[in-house]
Design an enzyme around this catalytic site. Structure first.
Site, PDB file in Angstrom:
ATOM      1  N   THR A 208      44.053  43.866  39.335  1.00 22.63           N
ATOM      2  CA  THR A 208      44.075  43.677  40.788  1.00 22.63           C
ATOM      3  C   THR A 208      43.042  42.667  41.256  1.00 22.63           C
ATOM      4  O   THR A 208      41.972  42.522  40.632  1.00 22.63           O
ATOM      5  CB  THR A 208      43.808  45.038  41.480  1.00 22.63           C
ATOM      6  OG1 THR A 208      43.581  44.797  42.873  1.00 22.63           O
ATOM      7  CG2 THR A 208      42.573  45.727  40.922  1.00 22.63           C
TER       8      THR A 208
ATOM      9  N   TYR B 239      38.405  51.702  42.935  1.00 22.43           N
ATOM     10  CA  TYR B 239      39.692  51.253  42.398  1.00 22.43           C
ATOM     11  C   TYR B 239      39.506  49.947  41.618  1.00 22.43           C
ATOM     12  O   TYR B 239      39.893  49.845  40.448  1.00 22.43           O
ATOM     13  CB  TYR B 239      40.691  51.086  43.550  1.00 22.43           C
ATOM     14  CG  TYR B 239      41.943  50.357  43.179  1.00 22.43           C
ATOM     15  CD1 TYR B 239      42.790  50.852  42.190  1.00 22.43           C
ATOM     16  CD2 TYR B 239      42.285  49.148  43.807  1.00 22.43           C
ATOM     17  CE1 TYR B 239      43.943  50.165  41.838  1.00 22.43           C
ATOM     18  CE2 TYR B 239      43.436  48.467  43.464  1.00 22.43           C
ATOM     19  CZ  TYR B 239      44.256  48.977  42.477  1.00 22.43           C
ATOM     20  OH  TYR B 239      45.390  48.299  42.126  1.00 22.43           O
TER      21      TYR B 239
END
Ligand code: UDP
Length: 327
Positions: free
Chosen positions: A117, A141
């Site tokens: 990501t 995350y």
């Protein structure tokens, strides 16, 4: 047909990847615990229910199917939740991925495609991010995904595990054929939440802050169509099959849109007002995340075809009105 083990194949991106793999002549074997995924979304190959924390189950599935490669989508992926429940993210994302990587190596499966990501880059003062940008994630995350990237590098050095890492920007849209789409319960992502608000399924969308250092004060993101994104994965698999070695690719378009701009485009595409209100910033949100790389285009031959904002909203809107899963 060669099999590819697709973790998270019952989820939003994984299910679209299974469709693309099938179209490219592979058999996608979905491995999913169905915590956030849907059995109804598994349409393009066999299904194996299981959890990445269960190493014995992983070994069983590798032995049964003998996949030539792994595409690893399964993860917890909510920025806000990762700030309040970091332990969940470290345990599931990092621990689960380590189990999967070790199981792949043990089974002699040495091609691995990983969904990482742009959140691994963190907040970098409005710069455009390319694959060589430093990685300073500001939420758990992003930190968990960066850790998995590190694990892959160590496993290549020690065990020859070849990998392609894709750092996604914001994935949106849905399969234009309506076979699969985005269906999260609960939903946390901007475009489906806007569409819910338009349809009156929720009172109003809360814009998370309008005091950021951007032209209109709202956060800027780079949106990429899920079908284009999964096409890149098939190209990544071919890249590995061709022996081109491990590589990192950003997947974004290079165009950033603010939350307000997404609201404006949603109104124009659907011809309906988007009820919204301004709220507080969401912890962990970066000001601006825009991909500055053309590496995927130049090296993989990736050609995004549906990644205009209006097309993504239109495809999401079509799915929103017609598609859902029951279980
Ligand atoms: N966002 C928002 N309201 C919402 C959900 C998201 O204002 O209810 C904003 C969020 O702050 C971010 C952008 O929309 O700037 C995209 O958020 P999303 O959760 O879709 O993806 P993320 O960028 O977290 O991966």
């Amino acid at each position: 047909m060669s099999k590819v083990l697709v973790t998270g194949g019952a989820g939003y991106i994984g299910s679209h990847a299974c469709k693309a793999l099938r179209a490219a002549g592979f058999t996608p074997v979905t491995f999913d615990n169905l915590v956030t995924g849907w059995r109804d979304a598994v349409k393009f190959g066999p299904f194996e229910q299981g959890d990445l924390m269960d190493r014995a189950r992983l070994d069983e599935v590798f032995a049964k199917h003998q996949p030539v490669a792994v595409m690893h989508f399964a993860a917890l992926s909510q920025v806000g939740e990762s700030m309040s429940e970091p332990g969940l993210y470290w345990r599931n994302n990092v621990g689960g991925s380590l189990n999967l990587i070790e199981a792949a190596v043990a089974a002699g499966c040495d091609q691995f495609v990983f969904s990482s990501t742009c959140a691994t880059y963190g907040d970098q003062d409005n710069v455009v991010l390319d694959e060589n940008s430093p990685q300073f994630p500001i939420n758990a995350y992003g930190a968990s995904k960066r850790a998995i990237e590190d694990i892959l590098r160590d496993f290549e050095a020690a065990h020859g595990l070849k990998h392609v890492i894709f750092r996604y920007f914001n994935v949106a849209g849905a399969d234009p054929d309506g076979e699969v789409g985005e269906y999260h319960q609960p939903e946390t992502h901007l475009i489906p939440l806007m569409l819910d608000a338009i349809e009156g399924k929720r009172a109003a969308l809360t814009v998370f802050g309008d005091d950021y250092d951007t032209p209109d004060g709202t956060c800027i993101r780079d949106y990429v169509h899920v079908c284009d994104l999964v096409d890149a994965h098939v190209l990544g698999l071919k890249w590995l099959e061709d022996g081109k070695g491990s590589r990192v690719f950003n997947l974004g378009t290079g165009s950033g849109f603010s939350v307000r701009e997404v609201l404006d485009h949603s109104r124009a595409v659907t011809n309906r007002a988007v009820p919204h209100e301004i709220g507080a910033r969401r912890p962990g949100d970066c000001t601006k995340l825009v991909s500055g790389s053309s590496r995927a285009v130049e090296e993989l031959g990736w050609q995004p075809e549906r990644s205009t904002l209006d097309q993504m909203i239109a495809d999401a809107w079509q799915w929103h009105q017609t598609g859902h899963y029951d279980g």
